[in-house]
Design a protein around this motif. Structure first.
Motif, mmCIF file in Angstrom:
data_model
loop_
_atom_site.group_PDB
_atom_site.id
_atom_site.type_symbol
_atom_site.label_atom_id
_atom_site.label_comp_id
_atom_site.label_asym_id
_atom_site.label_seq_id
_atom_site.Cartn_x
_atom_site.Cartn_y
_atom_site.Cartn_z
ATOM 1 N N GLN A 1 0.842 -1.201 0.000
ATOM 2 C CA GLN A 1 0.000 0.000 0.000
ATOM 3 C C GLN A 1 0.877 1.251 0.000
ATOM 4 O O GLN A 1 1.799 1.382 0.804
ATOM 5 C CB GLN A 1 -0.905 -0.002 1.247
ATOM 6 N N ASP A 2 0.590 2.190 -0.894
ATOM 7 C CA ASP A 2 1.388 3.414 -0.965
ATOM 8 C C ASP A 2 0.539 4.679 -0.834
ATOM 9 O O ASP A 2 1.031 5.784 -1.057
ATOM 10 C CB ASP A 2 2.186 3.455 -2.277
ATOM 11 N N LYS A 3 -0.734 4.530 -0.471
ATOM 12 C CA LYS A 3 -1.617 5.685 -0.314
ATOM 13 C C LYS A 3 -2.379 5.589 1.011
ATOM 14 O O LYS A 3 -2.555 4.505 1.563
ATOM 15 C CB LYS A 3 -2.614 5.767 -1.477
ATOM 16 N N ILE A 4 -2.822 6.756 1.495
ATOM 17 C CA ILE A 4 -3.648 6.828 2.699
ATOM 18 C C ILE A 4 -5.078 7.111 2.259
ATOM 19 O O ILE A 4 -5.347 8.138 1.630
ATOM 20 C CB ILE A 4 -3.154 7.933 3.651
ATOM 21 N N TYR A 5 -5.987 6.214 2.557
ATOM 22 C CA TYR A 5 -7.369 6.335 2.084
ATOM 23 C C TYR A 5 -8.262 6.927 3.182
ATOM 24 O O TYR A 5 -8.125 6.600 4.360
ATOM 25 C CB TYR A 5 -7.897 4.970 1.652
ATOM 26 N N TYR A 6 -9.184 7.777 2.755
ATOM 27 C CA TYR A 6 -10.091 8.411 3.716
ATOM 28 C C TYR A 6 -11.445 8.659 3.065
ATOM 29 O O TYR A 6 -11.587 8.625 1.846
ATOM 30 C CB TYR A 6 -9.511 9.744 4.210
ATOM 31 N N ILE A 7 -12.437 8.911 3.927
ATOM 32 C CA ILE A 7 -13.764 9.285 3.454
ATOM 33 C C ILE A 7 -14.287 10.402 4.347
ATOM 34 O O ILE A 7 -14.042 10.412 5.551
ATOM 35 C CB ILE A 7 -14.738 8.083 3.469
ATOM 36 N N THR A 8 -14.977 11.367 3.762
ATOM 37 C CA THR A 8 -15.626 12.429 4.538
ATOM 38 C C THR A 8 -17.137 12.269 4.409
ATOM 39 O O THR A 8 -17.647 11.912 3.349
ATOM 40 C CB THR A 8 -15.216 13.826 4.038
ATOM 41 N N ALA A 9 -17.833 12.529 5.523
ATOM 42 C CA ALA A 9 -19.292 12.374 5.531
ATOM 43 C C ALA A 9 -19.887 13.285 6.599
ATOM 44 O O ALA A 9 -19.163 13.911 7.381
ATOM 45 C CB ALA A 9 -19.670 10.918 5.789
ATOM 46 N N ASP A 10 -21.220 13.337 6.643
ATOM 47 C CA ASP A 10 -21.912 14.200 7.596
ATOM 48 C C ASP A 10 -21.829 13.680 9.026
ATOM 49 O O ASP A 10 -21.945 14.446 9.974
ATOM 50 C CB ASP A 10 -23.395 14.334 7.216
ATOM 51 N N SER A 11 -21.685 12.379 9.192
ATOM 52 C CA SER A 11 -21.666 11.791 10.523
ATOM 53 C C SER A 11 -20.789 10.547 10.508
ATOM 54 O O SER A 11 -20.443 10.018 9.442
ATOM 55 C CB SER A 11 -23.085 11.416 10.963
ATOM 56 N N TYR A 12 -20.453 10.081 11.694
ATOM 57 C CA TYR A 12 -19.658 8.857 11.782
ATOM 58 C C TYR A 12 -20.418 7.684 11.176
ATOM 59 O O TYR A 12 -19.843 6.868 10.438
ATOM 60 C CB TYR A 12 -19.312 8.557 13.242
ATOM 61 N N GLU A 13 -21.706 7.596 11.463
ATOM 62 C CA GLU A 13 -22.507 6.492 10.940
ATOM 63 C C GLU A 13 -22.530 6.499 9.416
ATOM 64 O O GLU A 13 -22.424 5.458 8.772
ATOM 65 C CB GLU A 13 -23.936 6.573 11.491
ATOM 66 N N ALA A 14 -22.670 7.700 8.846
ATOM 67 C CA ALA A 14 -22.694 7.800 7.383
ATOM 68 C C ALA A 14 -21.356 7.384 6.787
ATOM 69 O O ALA A 14 -21.300 6.717 5.747
ATOM 70 C CB ALA A 14 -23.047 9.223 6.968
ATOM 71 N N ALA A 15 -20.279 7.771 7.446
ATOM 72 C CA ALA A 15 -18.951 7.413 6.944
ATOM 73 C C ALA A 15 -18.693 5.915 7.103
ATOM 74 O O ALA A 15 -18.242 5.242 6.173
ATOM 75 C CB ALA A 15 -17.882 8.217 7.684
ATOM 76 N N ALA A 16 -18.994 5.381 8.283
ATOM 77 C CA ALA A 16 -18.674 3.979 8.585
ATOM 78 C C ALA A 16 -19.483 2.995 7.754
ATOM 79 O O ALA A 16 -19.047 1.862 7.525
ATOM 80 C CB ALA A 16 -18.904 3.711 10.073
ATOM 81 N N HIS A 17 -20.670 3.410 7.290
ATOM 82 C CA HIS A 17 -21.528 2.500 6.530
ATOM 83 C C HIS A 17 -21.649 2.900 5.064
ATOM 84 O O HIS A 17 -22.554 2.440 4.361
ATOM 85 C CB HIS A 17 -22.915 2.437 7.173
ATOM 86 N N SER A 18 -20.747 3.710 4.606
ATOM 87 C CA SER A 18 -20.778 4.113 3.202
ATOM 88 C C SER A 18 -20.464 2.922 2.287
ATOM 89 O O SER A 18 -19.554 2.130 2.576
ATOM 90 C CB SER A 18 -19.750 5.215 2.948
#
Length: 641
Positions: free
Chosen positions: A438-455
């Motif tokens: 792995q050579d990249k750091i992956y992330y997600i932005t969302a309105d809430s933790y629940e929205a991010a964790a279950h995307s």
């Protein structure tokens, strides 16, 4: 001269509410009233020193600044008397009759009913004078502004029950005299030893003398029979009257550091950590910086005052000198005493001087070092700090490019590595857990933790065991526009259309699958494009999903969903964003939809899959009623099951 011009005023509603809270919520910590009043008196002396730099006549032939404390057992009163800057009639009404701060509504909105929590809020609010009513049922203030005529004195009287009285009086000496009429149950404070011990405990660091009267000795006979003459009483200093930051670190106890913090910040809680440094060389200065344990209630107000107390050669110059601390460290409190700045320095001069830039750089590095030290401590102290100030710290990478890597190491995030919404994962932690290729750091932005964790965007990452940072604070999207890499590794949003897992994918196998699927589903994709028209930017197959039939993503150079929301919340107009609609060829719904022969059913299910994807990504739909009606229509259909 006869008293004249007496007026009765009502407290505003917020002040009345605060007085009630002072009396009832802080009763368990009532002795702090003396600390607050002595601190205010010391501030008044500092302000007189500063103004007298330009107008020495303000001293009125008395440059020996001091605070005096006395008590009268018979009258049940304690008096705190200073010869500082004093107040005019208008200042008395403004400062003592109302809370001279904006945002009072937000302040009271933060009150919880919990005495410990509310007392901390009161301390952060900086209303030391009102602590008088913790022990008093009546307070009398007599004051005269330095440089004014003795006939321009003012008396302020209140019982803290909704009203106060203001009267013109004659006052020979400048400064402010506060007389507390103690409640019957507070007689313990009418004691010389008690008051002296409180000054030693809370105000030993005050840089001007805090004096109490020492009675003289009567004439008496010595052991040898000779008469020992009587001595007169005198005012004596009961504190060290030495600026704490000028003393050697080895001389100052932890308790003294904590009390000094409370003096300069008007906070009730202890600081988390502090740093006391004296620098000699090209520049000579002393800094004493603190990291608070609680955020001030008005941290996000536009007019929130921040910065260090500035002294030049131990002469107070200004409060809240923001030039010496960047905005993302606005929670740092403390004192900066420079030997190199001129005594008549102003905010305007500070803007352009090279000395200021050097001091700012040094104070910034010192503050970051404190946070790094705090982060290495065992226990949860750093997590407590981050809960209070983490979102402020996230402003750093955009504001301070030179220290961007240091700031990034201090940031914490939730991640798929744990099932908790608590931001405990550092970027160093993430890098240490990265897969070998792995050579990249992956992330997600969302309105809430629940929205991010279950995307649905996380499905391929969960399948391959790749950690993703879950960012759900409003500021995170703005942060990631400025924090593009860490430790040489690029940040990649999992919601971007051109997702590249690099060596983590079996390129040869995936290439063969794509070729086969593109050929098999070519007419299906064209049909979906025809149905959706200009509602989407493009339609294509995706291999990022495992359990979800569809999703929407943005193009590589398009604005993200969270950035659009951020700009709209700021009142900025945003051009219409068209998404790329991606369909999962392995999902049963997509397979069955591809075989659907009924044109109307095909269109209905296509629209439904798009609306589902929009709902998952954006959290809302422009026309939710249309979505509900479509679901209801299809619930009765068995064409696609």
């Amino acid at each position: 001269m006869a008293e004249q011009h007496t007026e009765n005023h009502k407290f505003n509603a917020h002040t009345e509410q605060l007085l009630h809270l002072m009396i009832h919520s802080l009763y368990s910590n009532k002795e702090i009233f003396l600390r607050e009043l002595v601190s205010n008196a010391a501030d008044a002396a500092d302000k007189l020193r500063f103004k007298a730099l330009e107008n020495n006549a303000l001293y009125e032939d008395d440059a020996n600044l001091r605070v005096r404390i006395s008590f009268d057992k018979d009258a049940h009163t304690i008096t705190i008397d200073d010869n500082g800057i004093g107040m005019t009639r208008e200042e008395v009404i403004d400062n003592l009759g109302t809370i001279a701060r904006s945002g009072t509504k937000e302040f009271f909105g933060n009150l919880t009913g919990d005495q410990a929590a509310d007392s901390q809020l009161i301390g952060q609010f900086g209303v030391g004078f009102y602590s008088s009513f913790i022990v008093s049922d009546k307070v009398t203030v007599e004051t005269r502004a330095a440089g004014s005529d003795k006939s321009q004195g003012v008396r302020w009287v209140s019982e803290g029950k909704g009203e106060f009285e203001v009267t013109d009086i004659e006052k020979a000496d400048r400064g402010t005299r506060i007389k507390l009429h103690l409640r019957d149950e507070e007689q313990e404070f009418l004691n010389d030893w008690k008051l002296r011990s409180l000054v030693t405990k809370y105000s030993d660091h005050i840089s001007i003398p805090v004096e109490m009267y020492k009675e003289g000795e009567p004439e008496k006979e010595g052991d040898d029979g000779e008469k020992i003459p009587a001595t007169e009483g005198e005012w004596e200093a009961i504190n060290r009257a030495q600026a704490l930051w000028t003393r050697s670190k080895s001389e100052v106890t932890d308790d003294e550091y904590k009390e000094f913090y409370k003096h300069i910040s008007h906070d009730f809680a202890d600081p988390l950590i502090w740093s006391h440094n004296k620098v000699e060389g090209k520049q000579q200065y002393t800094s004493l910086l603190y990291i608070p344990s609680k955020a001030p209630w008005d941290m996000w107000n536009r007019d929130h005052q921040h910065g260090l107390k500035l002294y030049v050669q131990r002469v107070f110059i200004m409060d809240d000198a923001e030039q010496f601390m960047p905005n993302y460290l606005r929670f740092v409190k403390g004192v900066l005493d420079s030997n190199d700045l001129p005594l008549n320095v102003s905010r305007e001069i500070l803007q352009d001087t090279k000395i200021t830039a050097n001091l700012r750089q040094a104070c910034t590095k010192r503050a970051l070092s404190m946070l790094e030290k705090l982060a290495k401590r065992e226990g949860d102290e750093y997590q407590k700090f981050y809960k209070e100030f983490g979102n402020v710290l996230k402003e750093g990478p955009a504001e301070d490019f030179a220290n961007r890597e240091r700031i990034a190491k201090l940031l914490r995030f939730a991640s798929t590595h744990s099932d908790s919404s608590e931001p405990t994962a550092s970027l160093d932690d993430y890098v240490s857990r990265m897969k070998e290729e792995q050579d990249k750091i992956y992330y997600i932005t969302a309105d809430s933790y629940e929205a991010a964790a279950h995307s649905p965007h996380l499905e391929i990452f969960r399948k391959k065991g790749i950690e993703v940072l879950l960012m759900h604070e409003r500021i995170d999207e703005w942060l990631m526009n400025h924090l593009t890499e860490f430790d040489g590794k690029e940040f990649v949003s999992v919601t971007k259309g051109d997702l590249d897992l690099g060596k983590l994918e079996d390129d040869e196998e995936l290439k063969k699958r794509k070729e086969q699927d593109e050929s098999e589903y070519a007419s299906f994709i064209d049909h979906v494009k025809e149905i959706l028209g200009d509602k989407v930017k493009d339609v294509r197959l995706t291999y990022r999903l495992t359990d979800t039939p569809s999703c929407i993503v943005v193009g590589e150079n398009d604005m993200s969903t969270q950035m659009i929301k951020l700009m709209q919340a700021a009142g900025q107009s945003v051009p219409e964003q068209k998404y790329i609609f991606e369909l999962n060829p392995d999902h049963s719904l997509v397979k069955q939809l591809a075989d659907e022969q009924d044109e109307q059913q095909f269109a209905e299910w296509t629209q439904l899959l798009l609306q589902q994807a929009e709902l998952a990504e954006k959290g809302s739909l422009e026309n939710p009623a249309d979505f509900v009606q479509r679901v209801n229509r299809l619930l009765g259909s068995t064409s696609v099951a």
